[in-house]
Design an enzyme around this catalytic site. Structure first.
Site, PDB file in Angstrom:
ATOM      1  N   LYS A  56     -36.868 -33.003  30.546  1.00  0.00           N
ATOM      2  CA  LYS A  56     -36.201 -32.252  31.397  1.00  0.00           C
ATOM      3  C   LYS A  56     -34.935 -32.988  31.901  1.00  0.00           C
ATOM      4  O   LYS A  56     -34.968 -34.117  32.260  1.00  0.00           O
ATOM      5  CB  LYS A  56     -37.224 -31.842  32.404  1.00  0.00           C
ATOM      6  N   ASN A  80     -34.040 -17.951  32.489  1.00  0.00           N
ATOM      7  CA  ASN A  80     -34.353 -18.889  33.319  1.00  0.00           C
ATOM      8  C   ASN A  80     -33.330 -19.044  34.247  1.00  0.00           C
ATOM      9  O   ASN A  80     -32.018 -19.295  34.031  1.00  0.00           O
ATOM     10  CB  ASN A  80     -35.193 -19.860  32.825  1.00  0.00           C
ATOM     11  N   VAL A  82     -34.012 -21.865  36.869  1.00  0.00           N
ATOM     12  CA  VAL A  82     -34.789 -23.039  37.322  1.00  0.00           C
ATOM     13  C   VAL A  82     -33.581 -23.834  38.186  1.00  0.00           C
ATOM     14  O   VAL A  82     -33.991 -24.171  39.538  1.00  0.00           O
ATOM     15  CB  VAL A  82     -35.474 -23.748  36.328  1.00  0.00           C
ATOM     16  N   ASN A 137     -26.360 -33.072  29.348  1.00  0.00           N
ATOM     17  CA  ASN A 137     -26.123 -31.641  29.507  1.00  0.00           C
ATOM     18  C   ASN A 137     -25.049 -31.255  30.042  1.00  0.00           C
ATOM     19  O   ASN A 137     -24.974 -31.196  31.227  1.00  0.00           O
ATOM     20  CB  ASN A 137     -27.441 -31.025  30.210  1.00  0.00           C
ATOM     21  N   CYS A 140     -25.505 -26.531  31.622  1.00  0.00           N
ATOM     22  CA  CYS A 140     -26.388 -25.803  32.191  1.00  0.00           C
ATOM     23  C   CYS A 140     -25.916 -24.508  32.908  1.00  0.00           C
ATOM     24  O   CYS A 140     -24.987 -24.549  33.667  1.00  0.00           O
ATOM     25  CB  CYS A 140     -27.266 -26.390  33.193  1.00  0.00           C
ATOM     26  N   ILE A 201     -27.964 -24.818  20.692  1.00  0.00           N
ATOM     27  CA  ILE A 201     -27.046 -24.496  21.832  1.00  0.00           C
ATOM     28  C   ILE A 201     -27.847 -24.641  23.138  1.00  0.00           C
ATOM     29  O   ILE A 201     -29.172 -24.392  22.948  1.00  0.00           O
ATOM     30  CB  ILE A 201     -26.636 -23.162  21.614  1.00  0.00           C
ATOM     31  N   THR A 203     -28.548 -22.310  26.791  1.00  0.00           N
ATOM     32  CA  THR A 203     -28.848 -20.730  26.845  1.00  0.00           C
ATOM     33  C   THR A 203     -27.478 -20.122  27.075  1.00  0.00           C
ATOM     34  O   THR A 203     -26.568 -20.571  27.524  1.00  0.00           O
ATOM     35  CB  THR A 203     -29.923 -20.701  28.291  1.00  0.00           C
ATOM     36  N   GLY A 227     -34.614 -18.092  23.671  1.00  0.00           N
ATOM     37  CA  GLY A 227     -35.525 -17.273  22.737  1.00  0.00           C
ATOM     38  C   GLY A 227     -35.174 -16.718  21.516  1.00  0.00           C
ATOM     39  O   GLY A 227     -33.965 -16.899  21.438  1.00  0.00           O
ATOM     40  N   GLY A 253     -32.355 -23.205  19.646  1.00  0.00           N
ATOM     41  CA  GLY A 253     -31.982 -21.798  20.004  1.00  0.00           C
ATOM     42  C   GLY A 253     -32.879 -20.759  19.374  1.00  0.00           C
ATOM     43  O   GLY A 253     -32.612 -20.469  18.184  1.00  0.00           O
TER      44      GLY A 253
HETATM   45  C1  LIG Z   1     -37.213 -22.921  31.503  1.00  0.00           C
HETATM   46  C2  LIG Z   1     -35.855 -23.550  30.748  1.00  0.00           C
HETATM   47  C3  LIG Z   1     -35.489 -24.843  31.339  1.00  0.00           C
HETATM   48  C4  LIG Z   1     -34.311 -25.479  30.649  1.00  0.00           C
HETATM   49  N1  LIG Z   1     -33.849 -26.690  31.232  1.00  0.00           N
HETATM   50  C5  LIG Z   1     -32.898 -27.330  30.639  1.00  0.00           C
HETATM   51  C6  LIG Z   1     -32.589 -28.570  31.030  1.00  0.00           C
HETATM   52  O1  LIG Z   1     -33.066 -29.085  31.992  1.00  0.00           O
HETATM   53  N2  LIG Z   1     -31.630 -29.249  30.255  1.00  0.00           N
HETATM   54  C7  LIG Z   1     -31.078 -28.760  29.060  1.00  0.00           C
HETATM   55  O2  LIG Z   1     -30.345 -29.344  28.545  1.00  0.00           O
HETATM   56  N3  LIG Z   1     -31.471 -27.532  28.703  1.00  0.00           N
HETATM   57  C8  LIG Z   1     -32.391 -26.714  29.182  1.00  0.00           C
HETATM   58  N4  LIG Z   1     -32.848 -25.700  28.923  1.00  0.00           N
HETATM   59  C9  LIG Z   1     -32.219 -25.111  27.642  1.00  0.00           C
HETATM   60  C10 LIG Z   1     -33.049 -25.388  26.512  1.00  0.00           C
HETATM   61  O3  LIG Z   1     -33.099 -26.941  26.205  1.00  0.00           O
HETATM   62  C11 LIG Z   1     -32.478 -24.942  24.856  1.00  0.00           C
HETATM   63  O4  LIG Z   1     -31.156 -25.315  25.002  1.00  0.00           O
HETATM   64  C12 LIG Z   1     -32.241 -23.163  25.279  1.00  0.00           C
HETATM   65  O5  LIG Z   1     -33.668 -22.819  25.717  1.00  0.00           O
HETATM   66  C13 LIG Z   1     -32.474 -22.648  23.772  1.00  0.00           C
HETATM   67  O6  LIG Z   1     -33.571 -22.953  22.868  1.00  0.00           O
HETATM   68  P1  LIG Z   1     -34.856 -21.891  22.767  1.00  0.00           P
HETATM   69  O7  LIG Z   1     -34.370 -20.394  22.568  1.00  0.00           O
HETATM   70  O8  LIG Z   1     -35.548 -22.482  21.843  1.00  0.00           O
HETATM   71  O9  LIG Z   1     -35.429 -22.047  24.101  1.00  0.00           O
HETATM   72  C14 LIG Z   1     -33.694 -24.781  29.458  1.00  0.00           C
HETATM   73  C15 LIG Z   1     -34.369 -23.524  29.057  1.00  0.00           C
HETATM   74  C16 LIG Z   1     -35.474 -22.909  29.534  1.00  0.00           C
HETATM   75  C17 LIG Z   1     -35.979 -21.778  29.017  1.00  0.00           C
END
Ligand SMILES: Cc1cc2nc3c(=O)[nH]c(=O)nc-3n(C[C@H](O)[C@H](O)[C@H](O)COP(=O)(O)O)c2cc1C
Ligand SMILES: Cc1cc2nc3c(=O)[nH]c(=O)nc-3n(C[C@H](O)[C@H](O)[C@H](O)COP(=O)(O)OP(=O)(O)OC[C@H]3O[C@@H](n4cnc5c(N)ncnc54)[C@H](O)[C@@H]3O)c2cc1C
Ligand code: FES
Lengths: 313, 261
Positions: A56, A80, A82, A137, A140, A201, A203, A227, A253
């Protein structure tokens, strides 16, 4: 799990190794930052099975994150907000690193910051630790200053990369945001300043409204969409970026299964990260690894290289 | 702690009150590892419901796990259609349950539940009475009470309130406690936030301990996403955000910061 029945042919035929920025991974699968917690995830599976784990986002000091509700479900994904709540780099060093080091896997520390100085402080602090790679990162969507601000502007993205590159010997992965019109331009800019790899990528900025209460579902109003819904965008961006950079790409992604991994590899990724899938199925990272192996056997692939870059001319 | 991501078989799933269902699952691991006050994550079949639905453990009997849930949205609606023999994926055990260690034989515990917060009090009532503790269970509903019989069977000295006055005492659980002049050595509660808050303030005034089960919107339900936090003030006065799914859902009432943003 089919683990035991398939083991023999694994050792015979499949070579899952990849090398990302000089670091050897036993397979191309890592976790996506923010969707993995070493202690909680290891209650479900052996982290040593993964090529790497990505932690994280960690910042110079503890961050408290955004108010709740921070999570909303959407069709084909989730939002999200967060806001990068984390206990700060000192706690990361004493608690998280030794815990992960019990496992035989690479450790990628995801670094967050509001300002250039904050990124640099954390990177410096991690320099003498056992972290294998750094993922910066700059993407965000839930952090007002910094965060995405750095990732949407090629000049600023280049500047962060240059600064960080200058103060660490560890491989630097820059994590880019899809919330831009020209991803290639940003990718080229970070490669030019010495990024060793790119993650693609993060989000996409999204929003949901509860129409019965006329209120936003997230307290922060907007949040990051992840997702399955975002996978086509991620694939397109990996494909575009592959054409303009030569450094490795970690694709992510919306990966939900082994064939999704193959899709990212074909689009030009060298490795992948499993995010939201692990929230829906705690064992997703290792299940998807097994599915990838099954796909390779079925298709007659012997190594990750053979799957890669099907569309790069 | 090792956790399980498993497939359970539905033994029964029936309505026990308006929009309230009781589902019993066959699940060997449940009996081995689950504690009262913990919850399970249920994963639905319709893939548009990506995230798990957290539901508290109501009752554990050998390899049988019983959950009681309200149909509040699309996911619990889908759940209500599960039938005998169907398979349901879940992960468990999640969270920390109630801490019963400081309760001694001969003492009195008061368990206070509101609406869909009543189910986790069933196992708790049983365990405490097995320890030789007098259990006063006070439950409140909007209109239609449920689980009264099982609670009595589990050993509760039962008091019931409804907002509508349809049955039992007409008013809130707190009004009922005051009217009946009920008191105990320690308190345990689960229910809507306003109820938990009012009750906690009342109990802390009496200088007694209270453990409360908090609810928050969850992503993963197992501690990976940091989606489900609530604000906790530790003994030194330091405020921090803790994960409801992992550090809770049960917290000491004295630790919770209600107005935190
Ligand atoms: C609950 C949550 C928390 C996330 N926290 C971070 C983070 O702390 N640092 C970061 O670079 N990406 C963060 N992301 C992004 C994810 O690492 C990822 O890039 C994004 O969710 C796309 O992938 P996915 O569709 O497989 O989830 C977070 C995503 C989610 C869902
Ligand atoms: C630790 C914990 C234990 C729980 N135990 C029980 C239980 O034993 N029995 C029971 O009936 N319910 C319980 N809940 C609440 C239950 O998880 C939600 O009612 C359920 O997830 C709603 O799903 P849905 O798809 O039907 O609703 P959705 O369509 O997602 O939403 C419908 C309504 O439910 C509310 N809701 C959705 N998710 C949650 C949530 N995580 N917490 C609170 N409200 C929510 C929404 O605000 C909305 O108003 C518990 C929640 C938590 C966090
Ligand atoms: S729901 Fe993910 S940490 Fe609690």
């Amino acid at each position: 799990m089919q683990d035991s029945t398939l083991k023999q042919s694994d050792t015979e035929n499949l070579n899952l190794n990849v090398t990302i920025a000089g670091v050897k991974w036993k397979n191309p699968i890592t976790t996506a930052s923010g969707t993995f917690s070493a202690k909680e995830s290891s209650a479900f599976y052996d982290l040593s099975k993964l090529g790497a784990v990505t932690t994280k986002g960690v910042s110079n000091v503890p961050w408290t994150g955004n108010p709740t509700p921070r999570i909303a479900e959407t069709y084909g994904g989730m939002l999200n907000a967060v806001g990068l709540q984390n206990p700060g780099v000192e706690s990361f060093i004493t608690e998280e690193i030794p815990y992960i080091r019990q496992y035989e896997t690479n450790l990628i520390a995801n670094v967050a910051g509001h300002t250039l100085e904050e990124y640099c402080h954390t990177v410096k602090r991690l320099e003498d630790t056992d972290v294998d790679m750094l993922e910066i990162n700059i993407s965000c969507p839930n952090v007002k200053e910094g965060g995405i601000g750095f990732g949407t502007n090629a000049k600023m993205a280049a500047e962060v990369t240059k600064k960080v590159r200058g103060i660490t010997k560890k491989p630097v992965i820059i994590k880019l945001t899809p919330n831009v019109t020209n991803i290639s331009e940003i990718a080229k800019a970070v490669e030019a300043e010495g990024a060793d790899a790119i993650s693609l990528i993060n989000t996409l900025l999204g929003m949901r409204i509860d129409v019965r209460r006329a209120k936003t579902v997230l307290a922060n109003r907007t949040g990051g969409l992840s997702g399955p819904a975002i996978k086509p965008i991620a694939i397109r961006m990996v494909y575009e970026v592959r054409k303009v950079v030569s450094i490795p790409i970690i694709g992510l992604g919306g990966i939900m299964n082994g064939e999704d991994v193959a899709e990212f590899l074909m689009a030009g990724a060298n490795a992948v990260a499993i995010g939201t899938a692990a929230l829906i199925r705690p064992t997703a990272p290792i299940e998807i690894l097994e599915e990838l192996k099954n796909y390779m056997r079925e298709m007659g692939y012997h190594s990750i290289k053979e799957i890669q870059n099907a569309f790069c001319d | 702690m090792e956790k399980y991501d498993l497939i359970a078989r539905v033994l029964s799933n029936e309505s026990i009150a308006e929009n309230v269902y009781q589902i019993t699952l066959e699940c060997v691991d449940a009996a081995l590892c689950a504690k009262c006050g913990q919850f399970v994550n249920l994963y639905l079949k319709n893939e548009s419901f990506l995230l798990p639905r957290p539901i508290s453990i109501c009752w554990i009997d050998g390899a049988k796990l019983t959950l009681v849930y309200g149909v509040t949205g699309k996911g619990t609606k889908e759940l209500s259609a599960f039938e005998f023999g169907d398979q349901l994926r879940m992960s468990m055990p999640q969270g920390n349950g109630y801490d019963l260690s400081m309760m001694k034989e001969g003492q009195t515990a008061m368990l206070v539940g509101g609406g869909i917060g009543v189910p986790p009090l069933l196992e708790l009532t049983y365990l405490l009475s097995q320890k030789g503790i007098k259990v006063i269970t006070v439950i409140g509903f909007q209109n239609e009470p449920f689980l009264m019989k099982p609670l009595l069977k589990a050993g509760a000295d039962l008091y019931v309130a409804t907002d509508s006055g349809k049955s039992g005492f007409h008013g809130t659980v707190l009004d009922l406690i005051e009217q009946e002049n009920l008191s105990a050595d320690a308190y345990f509660a689960c229910g809507p936030k306003p109820m938990l808050r009012a009750l906690t303030e009342y109990v802390l005034q009496q200088e007694k301990d209270i453990q409360i089960s908090m609810e928050e919107r969850m992503g993963c339900g197992y501690g990976a996403c940091v989606g489900c936090v609530c604000t906790i003030r530790d003994k030194s006065g330091l405020e921090m955000k803790k994960k409801v799914c992992k550090d809770g859902p049960v917290f000491w009432g004295s630790e919770v910061v209600w107005d935190a943003r």
